[in-house]
Write an enzyme that holds these catalytic residues in place. Sequence first.
Site, PDB file in Angstrom:
ATOM      1  N   HIS A   1      -2.313   6.463   4.960  1.00 31.54           N
ATOM      2  CA  HIS A   1      -1.140   6.675   5.063  1.00 31.54           C
ATOM      3  C   HIS A   1      -0.397   7.878   4.642  1.00 31.54           C
ATOM      4  CE1 HIS A   1      -1.204   2.496   6.474  1.00 31.54           C
ATOM      5  NE2 HIS A   1      -0.525   1.888   5.194  1.00 31.54           N
TER       6      HIS A   1
ATOM      7  N   CYS B   1       0.830  -1.150   0.021  1.00 36.99           N
ATOM      8  CA  CYS B   1      -0.056   0.012   0.130  1.00 36.99           C
ATOM      9  C   CYS B   1       0.731   1.363  -0.047  1.00 36.99           C
ATOM     10  CB  CYS B   1      -1.110   0.043   1.259  1.00 36.99           C
ATOM     11  SG  CYS B   1      -0.264  -0.640   2.935  1.00 36.99           S
TER      12      CYS B   1
HETATM   13  N1  LIG Z   1      -5.107  -3.120   5.659  1.00 33.42           N
HETATM   14  C1  LIG Z   1      -4.377  -2.560   4.636  1.00 33.42           C
HETATM   15  O1  LIG Z   1      -4.382  -1.477   4.685  1.00 33.42           O
HETATM   16  C2  LIG Z   1      -4.192  -3.532   3.600  1.00 33.42           C
HETATM   17  C3  LIG Z   1      -3.366  -2.614   2.315  1.00 33.42           C
HETATM   18  C4  LIG Z   1      -2.997  -3.381   1.265  1.00 33.42           C
HETATM   19  C5  LIG Z   1      -2.704  -4.901   1.544  1.00 33.42           C
HETATM   20  N2  LIG Z   1      -3.283  -5.654   2.530  1.00 33.42           N
HETATM   21  C6  LIG Z   1      -3.225  -6.991   2.507  1.00 33.42           C
HETATM   22  O2  LIG Z   1      -4.470  -7.422   2.420  1.00 33.42           O
HETATM   23  C7  LIG Z   1      -4.619  -8.705   3.081  1.00 33.42           C
HETATM   24  C8  LIG Z   1      -5.696  -8.645   4.094  1.00 33.42           C
HETATM   25  O3  LIG Z   1      -5.540  -7.480   4.866  1.00 33.42           O
HETATM   26  P1  LIG Z   1      -6.549  -6.827   5.861  1.00 33.42           P
HETATM   27  O4  LIG Z   1      -5.902  -5.801   6.585  1.00 33.42           O
HETATM   28  O5  LIG Z   1      -7.884  -6.705   5.380  1.00 33.42           O
HETATM   29  O6  LIG Z   1      -6.544  -7.808   7.075  1.00 33.42           O
HETATM   30  P2  LIG Z   1      -7.719  -8.288   8.308  1.00 33.42           P
HETATM   31  O7  LIG Z   1      -8.601  -7.125   8.561  1.00 33.42           O
HETATM   32  O8  LIG Z   1      -6.867  -8.846   9.304  1.00 33.42           O
HETATM   33  O9  LIG Z   1      -8.581  -9.451   7.427  1.00 33.42           O
HETATM   34  C9  LIG Z   1      -7.998 -10.885   7.004  1.00 33.42           C
HETATM   35  C10 LIG Z   1      -8.917 -11.412   6.267  1.00 33.42           C
HETATM   36  O10 LIG Z   1      -8.348 -12.677   5.639  1.00 33.42           O
HETATM   37  C11 LIG Z   1      -9.121 -13.839   6.180  1.00 33.42           C
HETATM   38  N3  LIG Z   1      -8.423 -15.119   6.222  1.00 33.42           N
HETATM   39  C12 LIG Z   1      -7.293 -15.235   6.955  1.00 33.42           C
HETATM   40  N4  LIG Z   1      -6.930 -16.410   7.183  1.00 33.42           N
HETATM   41  C13 LIG Z   1      -7.750 -17.268   6.124  1.00 33.42           C
HETATM   42  C14 LIG Z   1      -7.948 -18.531   5.708  1.00 33.42           C
HETATM   43  N5  LIG Z   1      -7.103 -19.379   5.928  1.00 33.42           N
HETATM   44  N6  LIG Z   1      -8.870 -18.802   4.643  1.00 33.42           N
HETATM   45  C15 LIG Z   1      -9.807 -17.918   4.267  1.00 33.42           C
HETATM   46  N7  LIG Z   1      -9.713 -16.642   4.627  1.00 33.42           N
HETATM   47  C16 LIG Z   1      -8.763 -16.311   5.577  1.00 33.42           C
HETATM   48  C17 LIG Z   1     -10.060 -13.390   7.275  1.00 33.42           C
HETATM   49  O11 LIG Z   1     -11.139 -14.294   7.366  1.00 33.42           O
HETATM   50  P3  LIG Z   1     -11.688 -14.454   8.767  1.00 33.42           P
HETATM   51  O12 LIG Z   1     -12.091 -13.395   9.298  1.00 33.42           O
HETATM   52  O13 LIG Z   1     -12.879 -15.500   8.316  1.00 33.42           O
HETATM   53  O14 LIG Z   1     -10.548 -15.166   9.266  1.00 33.42           O
HETATM   54  C18 LIG Z   1     -10.181 -11.711   6.735  1.00 33.42           C
HETATM   55  O15 LIG Z   1     -11.277 -11.837   6.234  1.00 33.42           O
HETATM   56  C19 LIG Z   1      -3.141  -8.694   3.793  1.00 33.42           C
HETATM   57  O16 LIG Z   1      -2.485  -9.652   2.942  1.00 33.42           O
HETATM   58  C20 LIG Z   1      -2.627  -7.641   3.665  1.00 33.42           C
HETATM   59  O17 LIG Z   1      -0.953  -7.441   3.699  1.00 33.42           O
HETATM   60  C21 LIG Z   1      -3.854  -4.672   3.599  1.00 33.42           C
END
Ligand SMILES: NC(=O)c1ccc[n+]([C@@H]2O[C@H](COP(=O)([O-])OP(=O)(O)OC[C@H]3O[C@@H](n4cnc5c(N)ncnc54)[C@H](OP(=O)(O)O)[C@@H]3O)[C@@H](O)[C@H]2O)c1
Length: 336
Positions: free
Chosen positions: A240, A128
Amino acid sequence: MKVAIVGASGAVGQEFLRVLEERNFPIDELVLFGSPRSAGTKYAFRGKEYEVKLLQHNDDFKGVDIAFTSAGAGTSKEYADTITKYGAVMIDNSSAFRMDEDVPLVVPEVNAEDALKRPRGIIANPNCTTIQMVVALKAIEKLSHIKRVRVATYQAASGAGAAAMAELHEQYRQILAGEPVTVEKFAYQLAYNVIPQIDVFTDNGYTKEEMKMFNETRKIMHSDVKTSATCVRVPALRSHSESIWVETERPISVEEARKAFAEGEGLVLMDDPDNKVYPMPLFLAGKDPVYVGRIRKDLTDDNGLTFWIVGDQIKKGAALNAVQIAEYLMKAGDLK
Ligand SMILES: NC(=O)c1ccc[n+]([C@@H]2O[C@H](COP(=O)([O-])OP(=O)(O)OC[C@H]3O[C@@H](n4cnc5c(N)ncnc54)[C@H](OP(=O)(O)O)[C@@H]3O)[C@@H](O)[C@H]2O)c1
């Protein structure tokens, strides 16, 4: 168009639902996936309820055209074959494949056409902080090649996911109530603090987040540019901020830079210091563009320019960028 969202309950997954609705993305069928934690949960999209399915190694992705995945690098690696087996294009938000040679790393304002070459059916969404930086760098690169970038980031709590954002809220509540502070998602208490560490440290003393900014910027921009980053977590909730110094091949004036930023794709110039006008994360959460302000000559280097950017990292830094990639593929006739 049949669309899947893997990680629908997460910070990015929820943003996908908002962005797809906001942009009126053509969807005939939507399927949501998650782990056992969220399987069975229902989310509304365009006035209809959708239940999260358990992500499994089965044929659930048969007929899916696009899968937006945001469930962490481990999940993406484990399920990539299952997701792409029947031809779905996987647009992945994790770091799993970003530096793989046979996976394009795409920011549509910079290198959209790279998305057309995807031998594994996977397109990676960059980190990001890198996405919002390269959108701004592109405007300067058009004027003169950027040789070096020095950047300090000020990254919001939500960059670490939905639970991290909730932890920051909770920390402020606990402090005001005189209760012990919960510290689980970050190395230290973030409320009333800044933490100069995002992700783990590598052998050269930089963190993985900082090395992503070095490596991903070169891949996206097809450039030999070198980026030296210091990534810092701050107690902002969302969006950010980045303080950026660039060194170009020829000197760029402030006026030239202002014009380039004002005309740059995906950018909004917000630079009127006399009237205290500059971008701030509190006021720019939920917005599409990357905002640029505080444009000045670098006092230490004639070929240097410095400026400040703010972008919503869950939106442009994740969900919106991925949806823009899908829109580009549709426009290019590269999706049915
Ligand atoms: N937050 C940001 O600003 C941002 C920006 C760019 C990229 N990202 C990337 O995007 C991804 C998600 O980030 P996030 O911030 O959305 O995290 P988050 O809020 O912690 O959400 C994680 C998601 O992944 C799912 N998940 C985890 N393990 C799983 C599995 N084994 N099978 C299926 N679903 C699974 C979770 O589902 P459950 O609730 O069912 O566990 C939840 O929906 C990461 O790789 C992160 O690096 C995030």
